[in-house]
Design a protein around this motif. Structure first.
Motif, mmCIF file in Angstrom:
data_model
loop_
_atom_site.group_PDB
_atom_site.id
_atom_site.type_symbol
_atom_site.label_atom_id
_atom_site.label_comp_id
_atom_site.label_asym_id
_atom_site.label_seq_id
_atom_site.Cartn_x
_atom_site.Cartn_y
_atom_site.Cartn_z
ATOM 1 N N ASN A 349 -61.593 -7.566 17.684
ATOM 2 C CA ASN A 349 -61.720 -8.285 18.943
ATOM 3 C C ASN A 349 -60.352 -8.622 19.533
ATOM 4 O O ASN A 349 -59.334 -8.625 18.843
ATOM 5 C CB ASN A 349 -62.528 -9.575 18.755
ATOM 6 N N THR A 350 -60.379 -8.914 20.815
ATOM 7 C CA THR A 350 -59.221 -9.434 21.533
ATOM 8 C C THR A 350 -59.666 -10.669 22.286
ATOM 9 O O THR A 350 -60.611 -10.611 23.075
ATOM 10 C CB THR A 350 -58.665 -8.404 22.531
ATOM 11 N N ILE A 351 -58.982 -11.782 22.042
ATOM 12 C CA ILE A 351 -59.346 -13.046 22.685
ATOM 13 C C ILE A 351 -58.239 -13.452 23.648
ATOM 14 O O ILE A 351 -57.061 -13.427 23.303
ATOM 15 C CB ILE A 351 -59.554 -14.164 21.640
ATOM 16 N N THR A 352 -58.616 -13.809 24.853
ATOM 17 C CA THR A 352 -57.663 -14.339 25.831
ATOM 18 C C THR A 352 -58.227 -15.644 26.390
ATOM 19 O O THR A 352 -59.444 -15.846 26.410
ATOM 20 C CB THR A 352 -57.425 -13.362 26.990
ATOM 21 N N TYR A 353 -57.322 -16.511 26.808
ATOM 22 C CA TYR A 353 -57.745 -17.759 27.457
ATOM 23 C C TYR A 353 -57.299 -17.685 28.902
ATOM 24 O O TYR A 353 -56.102 -17.618 29.199
ATOM 25 C CB TYR A 353 -57.138 -18.973 26.764
ATOM 26 N N ASP A 354 -58.275 -17.667 29.808
ATOM 27 C CA ASP A 354 -57.967 -17.550 31.228
ATOM 28 C C ASP A 354 -57.558 -18.918 31.775
ATOM 29 O O ASP A 354 -58.389 -19.823 31.886
ATOM 30 C CB ASP A 354 -59.197 -17.031 31.979
ATOM 31 N N ASN A 355 -56.284 -19.075 32.104
ATOM 32 C CA ASN A 355 -55.791 -20.373 32.559
ATOM 33 C C ASN A 355 -56.340 -20.765 33.923
ATOM 34 O O ASN A 355 -56.472 -21.955 34.231
ATOM 35 C CB ASN A 355 -54.258 -20.370 32.598
ATOM 36 N N LYS A 356 -56.652 -19.790 34.752
ATOM 37 C CA LYS A 356 -57.240 -20.090 36.051
ATOM 38 C C LYS A 356 -58.628 -20.696 35.880
ATOM 39 O O LYS A 356 -58.951 -21.727 36.485
ATOM 40 C CB LYS A 356 -57.324 -18.822 36.903
ATOM 41 N N TYR A 357 -59.443 -20.061 35.064
ATOM 42 C CA TYR A 357 -60.808 -20.547 34.840
ATOM 43 C C TYR A 357 -60.880 -21.617 33.755
ATOM 44 O O TYR A 357 -61.872 -22.318 33.637
ATOM 45 C CB TYR A 357 -61.718 -19.387 34.446
ATOM 46 N N GLN A 358 -59.825 -21.701 32.938
ATOM 47 C CA GLN A 358 -59.810 -22.549 31.754
ATOM 48 C C GLN A 358 -61.046 -22.266 30.892
ATOM 49 O O GLN A 358 -61.794 -23.165 30.524
ATOM 50 C CB GLN A 358 -59.714 -24.033 32.140
ATOM 51 N N SER A 359 -61.194 -20.986 30.607
ATOM 52 C CA SER A 359 -62.309 -20.503 29.791
ATOM 53 C C SER A 359 -61.822 -19.362 28.908
ATOM 54 O O SER A 359 -61.003 -18.544 29.351
ATOM 55 C CB SER A 359 -63.466 -19.997 30.663
ATOM 56 N N PRO A 360 -62.322 -19.278 27.680
ATOM 57 C CA PRO A 360 -61.947 -18.168 26.809
ATOM 58 C C PRO A 360 -62.833 -16.948 27.056
ATOM 59 O O PRO A 360 -64.005 -17.069 27.435
ATOM 60 C CB PRO A 360 -62.173 -18.738 25.405
ATOM 61 N N LYS A 361 -62.240 -15.789 26.829
ATOM 62 C CA LYS A 361 -62.977 -14.531 26.941
ATOM 63 C C LYS A 361 -62.638 -13.672 25.736
ATOM 64 O O LYS A 361 -61.474 -13.586 25.335
ATOM 65 C CB LYS A 361 -62.596 -13.788 28.226
ATOM 66 N N ALA A 362 -63.650 -13.056 25.156
ATOM 67 C CA ALA A 362 -63.438 -12.159 24.016
ATOM 68 C C ALA A 362 -64.001 -10.789 24.339
ATOM 69 O O ALA A 362 -65.057 -10.668 24.958
ATOM 70 C CB ALA A 362 -64.111 -12.722 22.764
ATOM 71 N N VAL A 363 -63.279 -9.773 23.931
ATOM 72 C CA VAL A 363 -63.787 -8.399 24.002
ATOM 73 C C VAL A 363 -63.892 -7.911 22.565
ATOM 74 O O VAL A 363 -62.890 -7.860 21.839
ATOM 75 C CB VAL A 363 -62.846 -7.490 24.813
ATOM 76 N N ILE A 364 -65.115 -7.591 22.138
ATOM 77 C CA ILE A 364 -65.323 -7.149 20.763
ATOM 78 C C ILE A 364 -65.773 -5.691 20.748
ATOM 79 O O ILE A 364 -66.418 -5.223 21.684
ATOM 80 C CB ILE A 364 -66.352 -8.030 20.022
ATOM 81 N N LYS A 365 -65.399 -5.029 19.681
ATOM 82 C CA LYS A 365 -65.793 -3.629 19.503
ATOM 83 C C LYS A 365 -66.624 -3.522 18.236
ATOM 84 O O LYS A 365 -66.135 -3.798 17.131
ATOM 85 C CB LYS A 365 -64.559 -2.723 19.412
ATOM 86 N N VAL A 366 -67.878 -3.127 18.402
ATOM 87 C CA VAL A 366 -68.768 -2.905 17.265
ATOM 88 C C VAL A 366 -68.796 -1.394 17.009
ATOM 89 O O VAL A 366 -69.234 -0.625 17.859
ATOM 90 C CB VAL A 366 -70.194 -3.423 17.551
ATOM 91 N N LYS A 367 -68.291 -1.009 15.861
ATOM 92 C CA LYS A 367 -68.198 0.412 15.540
ATOM 93 C C LYS A 367 -69.372 0.852 14.682
ATOM 94 O O LYS A 367 -69.982 0.032 13.979
ATOM 95 C CB LYS A 367 -66.884 0.687 14.804
ATOM 96 N N ALA A 368 -69.675 2.130 14.742
ATOM 97 C CA ALA A 368 -70.714 2.685 13.881
ATOM 98 C C ALA A 368 -70.325 2.455 12.432
ATOM 99 O O ALA A 368 -69.199 2.727 12.031
ATOM 100 C CB ALA A 368 -70.886 4.179 14.161
#
Length: 610
Positions: A349-368
C-alpha cells in the motif's frame, strides 16, 4: 492564550510584579510573577533542595483565593521571568451556598454520543466499555419502520444492556430509522400521530431515555410534517427524556433534495439537539474522494449555527471509510476503519495524508496469491483499490472544530467500526485538553495554541512531551508547516540517514531546498540530533531575514561572546521579541531546545506575521 490582569496593591508589589488569571476547561489557573528584586521570597521557592514551607504555601493559596473568591482556582503557577518555580494545586471545595454537588470541571465536559448498529447484544457492552467512559449517550438500533410506516422493534432490543448502561451512568436513546427507504419515511411522517403514540409507549415500557429520529431521503414536501412529528414527541415525552434528530449536513445551503426536508431552525425549537451527519461527502456511486473533508465539515457547522444555537449542535464523525475500484465496478462501498487497518497490514500500500482535505487516502494492491480478506462477507479480489478513510489526525482536526465553534459535542457512526486507539485521545481532544502531560508545563497555553494552529503535534496520541528535546527532523517539520513552505523544483542531494521511508523525508527535502537548513556533512543530515537554542535562532533568522523587524531594545547576553557564529542571529531574534534570555542575563546558546520552547517561539513568530 486568554487571561485577565488585575491591579496589584502596593502591599503586595514587593513580592509580585504581576499576575494573570486564565480560564481553562477545569476552572481557572493563576500565574504569579515574582518581583525579581525580592530575592528572599524567590530564593525560598527556588531552592529545590527542600520543600516549600507550609506558611509560604498557605500564603500563596490564601492570597490567590482572596483575589477571586467566587472563582474555582485549581492551580497556581509561580514564575520568575520565564522560569516556572513551583506549581501548587488548590483542592476543590464547593461553595457553601451552592446546592450543586457536581465537581466544577464536569460542568464543562462536551457531550458525546455514538450509534450502535453493527454487532449483537452480546458485543454491545464491550464496545461501550472500550470507549474509556467517553460516552454520555449510546443510541442502539432498536426501532425500525414497516411498510406502512409503523413502529417495528428490532431483535437488538435488550433489557440487560439497558440496565448495564444505566448502572454505568450512560443514557440509552435508541434511533428510529427508515434506512434510506423513501416510501417508509414518507409513510411514517404521514402516520406520525400513531407513530408518536407507539414510540412513547415503547420508551416507557423498555425504560429508555428518549428517542433519536433518523429519517432520511424524504423530500422538502415532508418538511412541515417532519417538524410536527418532532414537536409532538417533545410534547408527549417527559422533559427528562431526550428528543434529538439526525440531520443531513448542508454546507451549501440546499433547499431541494433530501437536504431540503430538514428545517434546522424549526426542528431545533423542539429537539434537544441536531446531530449533523457531517460525512458521506463522497458516497456510494460517487467518484473517489474524502468521506468528510475538513472544509465540508466546517461549512456544515457554520450552516447549522445560522439556524440553531451552538448548544444544540452535535457534530457527527464517521468511523468508516469508502473504497473504489473502477475496473471492478466498485464505487464508494463502505468499510469499517478496523477493516482498513487490516487491509493495510496485509497488502502492499501507499498512504498519503491530503492536507487540503485533512483526510488520509490509501492505495492498496491485492495480488493474485495474497491471503484473501473479506469485506462485509465478500473476499477482496485482486486489483488496485483506493480507500478514503479517517485516522487520528483527521479525527483530531474535526474534534478541534467543536471547541472552535463551542458547539454541544459530537456523535459518531458507528460504535465498533473504529480502531480502539481512537479512545486513547478522543475525550481529551473533545474537551480541548489534548495532552495529559502538559498541565504542569509553563507553556501549556502556548502548546495548545500551536497545536490548534496545526504546526506541532504530540509525540503520541496523549503525550506532547513538553520538556522533550527538539530534534532536527522535528524542527524541519515545524518550520515547513508554520511558514507553509513548498518544495522548490530542484534536485536535492539525498542524505544517507534520511531514507525515503523516513517520516520527515519530505519536510527535510523542502527545508533544505529553501536553504534554511543543511546537512551536518555532505551526505548526512542527522535527523534525530538535538537542536540547540542558537541553531534555532539561526534558522529563524534565515526565514525572517527578508522581513522588516521592529526593535524592542538591546540584546546583550553574558554568554554570547563577540564574534560567535550565531551572535547576529541571536541579536536580531532577541530585538524582535521572538527570543528572550534568562533572568541571569544569559542566553544559553548551546542548550538543547525543548519542545515547549519551540511551541512558544513559533507562536510569537506567527503572531507577529499576523
Amino acid at each position: 492564550m486568554s487571561g485577565t490582569h488585575f491591579f496589584i496593591e502596593e502591599s503586595t508589589m514587593d513580592i509580585l510584579s504581576d499576575y494573570l488569571l486564565e480560564m481553562d476547561t477545569d476552572g481557572y489557573s493563576l500565574i504569579l510573577y515574582i518581583n525579581p528584586s525580592n530575592t528572599e521570597f524567590a530564593s525560598e521557592i527556588f531552592d529545590t533542595t527542600k520543600e516549600i514551607s507550609k506558611n509560604l504555601k498557605e500564603w500563596i493559596i490564601n492570597w490567590s483565593s482572596a483575589q477571586a473568591p467566587r472563582l474555582k482556582i485549581h492551580t497556581v503557577r509561580v514564575m520568575l521571568g520565564t522560569f516556572l518555580l513551583i506549581t501548587i494545586h488548590i483542592p476543590f471545595q464547593l461553595d457553601n451556598n451552592s446546592s450543586n454537588s457536581q465537581v466544577y470541571a464536569q460542568t464543562n465536559d462536551k457531550f458525546n454520543m455514538s450509534y450502535l448498529y453493527f454487532g449483537s447484544p452480546s458485543t454491545h457492552v464491550d464496545r461501550v466499555l472500550r470507549t474509556n467512559n467517553s460516552l454520555k449517550v449510546v443510541s442502539p438500533s432498536y426501532f425500525n419502520l414497516n411498510e406502512n410506516g409503523n413502529l417495528e422493534l428490532t431483535p437488538l432490543l435488550d433489557s440487560n444492556f439497558i440496565n448495564e448502561m444505566h448502572n454505568r451512568g450512560i443514557k440509552v436513546v435508541p434511533f428510529l430509522s427508515n434506512h434510506w427507504d423513501k416510501a417508509k419515511g414518507i409513510k411514517a411522517l404521514e402516520n406520525r400521530d400513531q407513530l408518536v403514540n407507539d414510540l412513547v409507549v415503547a420508551i416507557e415500557v423498555n425504560n429508555l431515555d428518549g428517542i433519536n429520529i433518523d429519517i432520511e431521503n424524504v423530500t422538502p414536501a415532508q418538511k412541515e410534517m417532519y417538524v410536527d412529528f418532532i414537536k409532538q414527541l417533545r410534547e408527549r415525552l417527559p422533559s427528562d427524556k431526550e428528543v434529538s434528530v439526525a440531520v443531513a449536513a448542508n454546507p451549501n445551503g440546499y433547499t431541494t433534495g433530501w437536504q431540503g426536508s430538514y428545517d434546522y431552525a424549526e426542528l431545533g425549537r423542539y429537539a434537544d439537539y441536531l446531530m449533523i451527519m457531517a460525512y458521506d461527502e463522497s458516497s456510494y456511486g460517487s467518484e473517489p474522494g474524502p468521506v468528510a473533508s475538513h472544509d465540508f465539515v466546517e461549512r456544515s457547522i457554520q450552516y447549522a449555527l445560522k439556524h440553531v444555537p451552538a448548544e444544540k449542535v452535535v457534530l457527527g464523525i464517521s468511523f468508516y471509510g469508502r473504497y473504489w475500484n473502477v475496473e471492478k465496478g466498485i464505487k464508494g462501498n463502505g468499510i469499517h476503519l478496523t477493516k482498513v487497518q487490516e487491509l493495510l497490514s496485509a497488502y502492499e500500500n501507499t498512504i498519503t495524508y491530503d492536507n487540503k482535505y485533512q483526510s488520509p487516502k490509501a492505495v492498496i494492491k491485492v495480488k493474485a496469491g495474497d491471503p484473501p480478506i473479506q469485506v462485509f462477507g465478500k473476499p477482496l479480489a485482486s486489483g488496485t483499490y483506493t480507500i478514503w478513510y479517517e485516522n487520528a489526525d483527521s479525527i483530531k482536526a474535526k474534534l478541534m472544530l467543536v471547541q472552535k465553534y463551542n458547539i454541544k459535542g459530537t456523535g459518531s457512526w458507528s460504535l465498533g467500526q473504529e480502531h480502539s486507539d481512537v479512545w486513547m485521545y478522543y475525550d481529551l481532544w473533545l474537551n480541548s485538553k489534548y495532552f495529559e502531560d502538559i498541565n504542569q508545563s509553563w507553556a501549556k497555553d502556548e502548546i495548545l495554541t500551536i497545536v490548534q494552529r496545526e504546526v506541532m503535534t504530540g509525540m503520541t496520541e496523549t503525550k506532547f512531551s513538553p520538556t522533550g528535546t527538539l530534534t532536527r527532523a522535528q524542527a524541519a517539520t515545524v518550520l515547513v508547516r508554520a511558514f507553509k513552505l513548498q518544495s522548490l523544483d530542484q534536485e536535492i542531494k539525498a542524505f544517507i540517514d534520511v531514507p525515503t521511508t523516513h517520516w520527515a523525508k519530505e519536510n527535510i527535502d523542502t527545508i533544505v531546498s529553501h536553504g534554511i537548513m543543511e546537512g551536518i556533512s555532505i551526505d548526512t543530515f542527522s535527523p534525530d540530533e538535538p537542536l540547540t537554542r542558537e541553531q534555532m535562532a539561526m534558522l529563524l533568522y534565515r526565514v525572517l531575514e527578508q522581513q522588516p523587524s521592529t526593535s524592542v531594545g538591546t540584546s546583550t547576553f553574558t554568554d554570547v561572546e563577540s564574534g560567535r557564529w550565531s551572535e547576529e542571529a541571536i541579536h536580531k531574534m532577541t530585538l524582535t521579541g521572538i527570543y528572550k534570555g534568562y533572568p541571569d542575563n544569559t542566553f544559553r546558546p548551546a542548550k538543547s531546545m525543548e519542545r515547549q520552547e519551540m511551541a512558544t517561539l513559533m507562536n510569537r513568530v506567527l503572531d507577529k506575521n499576523e
